[in-house]
Design a protein around this motif. Sequence first.
Motif, PDB file in Angstrom:
ATOM      1  N   ALA A   1       0.892  -1.131  -0.058  1.00  0.00           N
ATOM      2  CA  ALA A   1       0.073   0.159  -0.262  1.00  0.00           C
ATOM      3  C   ALA A   1       0.711   1.212   0.178  1.00  0.00           C
ATOM      4  N   LYS A   2       0.406   2.143  -0.689  1.00  0.00           N
ATOM      5  CA  LYS A   2       1.242   3.641  -0.873  1.00  0.00           C
ATOM      6  C   LYS A   2       0.214   4.552   0.265  1.00  0.00           C
ATOM      7  N   ILE A   3       0.841   4.680   1.237  1.00  0.00           N
ATOM      8  CA  ILE A   3      -0.037   5.388   2.515  1.00  0.00           C
ATOM      9  C   ILE A   3       0.507   6.779   2.456  1.00  0.00           C
ATOM     10  N   THR A   4      -0.779   7.483   2.392  1.00  0.00           N
ATOM     11  CA  THR A   4      -0.781   8.995   2.332  1.00  0.00           C
ATOM     12  C   THR A   4      -0.528   9.524   4.067  1.00  0.00           C
ATOM     13  N   ALA A   5      -0.486  10.612   4.392  1.00  0.00           N
ATOM     14  CA  ALA A   5      -0.358  11.039   5.700  1.00  0.00           C
ATOM     15  C   ALA A   5      -1.659  10.810   6.428  1.00  0.00           C
ATOM     16  N   ALA A   6      -2.809  11.141   5.692  1.00  0.00           N
ATOM     17  CA  ALA A   6      -4.150  10.787   6.320  1.00  0.00           C
ATOM     18  C   ALA A   6      -4.335   9.528   6.709  1.00  0.00           C
ATOM     19  N   LYS A   7      -3.938   8.637   5.604  1.00  0.00           N
ATOM     20  CA  LYS A   7      -3.931   7.087   5.922  1.00  0.00           C
ATOM     21  C   LYS A   7      -3.169   6.473   7.026  1.00  0.00           C
ATOM     22  N   GLY A   8      -1.984   7.119   7.048  1.00  0.00           N
ATOM     23  CA  GLY A   8      -0.825   6.770   8.143  1.00  0.00           C
ATOM     24  C   GLY A   8      -1.527   7.100   9.509  1.00  0.00           C
ATOM     25  N   VAL A   9      -2.166   8.264   9.677  1.00  0.00           N
ATOM     26  CA  VAL A   9      -2.733   8.687  10.854  1.00  0.00           C
ATOM     27  C   VAL A   9      -3.828   7.566  11.130  1.00  0.00           C
ATOM     28  N   GLU A  10      -4.678   7.165  10.079  1.00  0.00           N
ATOM     29  CA  GLU A  10      -5.960   6.286  10.575  1.00  0.00           C
ATOM     30  C   GLU A  10      -5.279   4.932  10.970  1.00  0.00           C
ATOM     31  N   TRP A  11      -4.381   4.588  10.162  1.00  0.00           N
ATOM     32  CA  TRP A  11      -3.711   3.292  10.537  1.00  0.00           C
ATOM     33  C   TRP A  11      -2.668   3.192  11.782  1.00  0.00           C
ATOM     34  N   GLY A  12      -2.595   4.289  12.414  1.00  0.00           N
ATOM     35  CA  GLY A  12      -1.699   4.311  13.611  1.00  0.00           C
ATOM     36  C   GLY A  12      -0.235   4.331  13.328  1.00  0.00           C
ATOM     37  N   ILE A  13       0.107   4.384  12.134  1.00  0.00           N
ATOM     38  CA  ILE A  13       1.550   4.492  11.884  1.00  0.00           C
ATOM     39  C   ILE A  13       2.146   5.958  11.971  1.00  0.00           C
ATOM     40  N   VAL A  14       1.298   7.049  11.651  1.00  0.00           N
ATOM     41  CA  VAL A  14       1.819   8.559  11.497  1.00  0.00           C
ATOM     42  C   VAL A  14       1.214   9.201  12.747  1.00  0.00           C
ATOM     43  N   ASP A  15       1.915   9.666  13.537  1.00  0.00           N
ATOM     44  CA  ASP A  15       1.290  10.539  14.794  1.00  0.00           C
ATOM     45  C   ASP A  15       0.501  11.656  14.367  1.00  0.00           C
ATOM     46  N   SER A  16       0.832  12.489  13.212  1.00  0.00           N
ATOM     47  CA  SER A  16       0.081  13.678  13.097  1.00  0.00           C
ATOM     48  C   SER A  16       0.515  13.944  11.580  1.00  0.00           C
ATOM     49  N   ALA A  17      -0.582  14.574  10.732  1.00  0.00           N
ATOM     50  CA  ALA A  17      -0.329  15.027   9.536  1.00  0.00           C
ATOM     51  C   ALA A  17      -0.515  16.754   9.253  1.00  0.00           C
ATOM     52  N   HIS A  18       0.408  17.309   8.364  1.00  0.00           N
ATOM     53  CA  HIS A  18       0.322  18.855   8.400  1.00  0.00           C
ATOM     54  C   HIS A  18       0.483  19.214   6.908  1.00  0.00           C
ATOM     55  N   GLU A  19       0.048  20.318   6.782  1.00  0.00           N
ATOM     56  CA  GLU A  19      -0.237  20.961   5.392  1.00  0.00           C
ATOM     57  C   GLU A  19       0.920  20.779   4.374  1.00  0.00           C
ATOM     58  N   SER A  20       2.291  21.337   5.000  1.00  0.00           N
ATOM     59  CA  SER A  20       3.415  21.379   4.083  1.00  0.00           C
ATOM     60  C   SER A  20       4.375  20.820   4.716  1.00  0.00           C
ATOM     61  N   ALA A  21       5.572  20.986   3.959  1.00  0.00           N
ATOM     62  CA  ALA A  21       6.908  20.322   4.512  1.00  0.00           C
ATOM     63  C   ALA A  21       7.178  21.301   5.744  1.00  0.00           C
ATOM     64  N   ALA A  22       7.266  22.435   5.651  1.00  0.00           N
ATOM     65  CA  ALA A  22       7.582  23.489   6.709  1.00  0.00           C
ATOM     66  C   ALA A  22       6.459  23.511   7.735  1.00  0.00           C
ATOM     67  N   GLU A  23       5.219  23.046   7.588  1.00  0.00           N
ATOM     68  CA  GLU A  23       4.577  23.191   8.835  1.00  0.00           C
ATOM     69  C   GLU A  23       4.954  21.662   9.564  1.00  0.00           C
ATOM     70  N   THR A  24       5.335  20.772   8.754  1.00  0.00           N
ATOM     71  CA  THR A  24       5.625  19.356   9.494  1.00  0.00           C
ATOM     72  C   THR A  24       6.877  19.579  10.368  1.00  0.00           C
ATOM     73  N   VAL A  25       7.948  20.461   9.586  1.00  0.00           N
ATOM     74  CA  VAL A  25       9.253  20.334  10.451  1.00  0.00           C
ATOM     75  C   VAL A  25       8.665  21.224  11.711  1.00  0.00           C
ATOM     76  N   GLU A  26       7.800  22.295  11.521  1.00  0.00           N
ATOM     77  CA  GLU A  26       7.878  23.144  12.679  1.00  0.00           C
ATOM     78  C   GLU A  26       6.647  22.382  13.722  1.00  0.00           C
ATOM     79  N   ALA A  27       6.100  21.571  13.440  1.00  0.00           N
ATOM     80  CA  ALA A  27       5.289  20.660  14.319  1.00  0.00           C
ATOM     81  C   ALA A  27       6.204  19.574  15.007  1.00  0.00           C
ATOM     82  N   ALA A  28       7.084  19.265  14.477  1.00  0.00           N
ATOM     83  CA  ALA A  28       7.999  18.407  14.887  1.00  0.00           C
ATOM     84  C   ALA A  28       9.115  18.991  16.184  1.00  0.00           C
ATOM     85  N   VAL A  29       9.471  20.368  15.799  1.00  0.00           N
ATOM     86  CA  VAL A  29      10.025  21.213  16.511  1.00  0.00           C
ATOM     87  C   VAL A  29       9.346  21.367  17.848  1.00  0.00           C
TER      88      VAL A  29
END
Length: 259
Positions: free
Chosen positions: A172-200
Amino acid sequence: MCSLEKRGDLFILTITGDDEHRLNPTLIDSIRAALNRAKSESESMGPTALITTSEGKFFSNGYDLSWSGSDPDPIRKQTGVRPKEMSRKFRLLVEELISLPMPTIAAVTGHASAAGFILAVSHDYLLMRKDRGFLYMSELDIKYRIPNWFATVVKNKIASPLIWRNVVLTAAKITAAKGVEWGIVDSAHESAAETVEAAVGLGMDLVSRKWDGEIYAGNRRTVFSDVLAALASDETAGDFSGGNVDPAAGVNSKAVSRL
């Protein structure tokens, strides 16, 4: 290669460049050197955390199968020297992530395929951008047998056997939203910059807990003791099973890059 930036109590490891970030010994050594530097510098600091991210369209497109299959020495090629070396170094990298005396966060801002998927989920937390990229265990599609230790990582990081099946046995090619649904991804964000900002932000929250790094690492090693045991395997990068797929081709990066 990669860079390591210290931002307050956080280390930000960035896999640099706009290529596929294929995991060959040179890139693996660069990441391991950055981890060792973070570990060494953390000894004179208080609590810290590590964020791993990347530039370009890929977090990592997996093992560098082109490099591993192109040894000019026919004897070395026949005995699999390059695949074995690549696998050995990557297993050391995963062990070092599990043993790092600080929380680890993968800020996945591009595609993470096969060994790149394993690299991402080997962090304690996985954050992902919504607008581009997927997590993808591609071995079934490229006719490779998944190494036992990859399967052990998947089983330790994903709770449901139904999700194991979807990840490994449907590729399966798992998008961020699907990854959150499946419990693989902790949170999904709108852009690369927002993803890094959330990680910080997450990293700062974790640092504020003021955990002892060595105790944290020791507890992590206990939780993932079966992964550590599996890393002792000398499995190579995969077992090509024939058919019409070039074993050096890997994931179709042209198709991936359009997504």
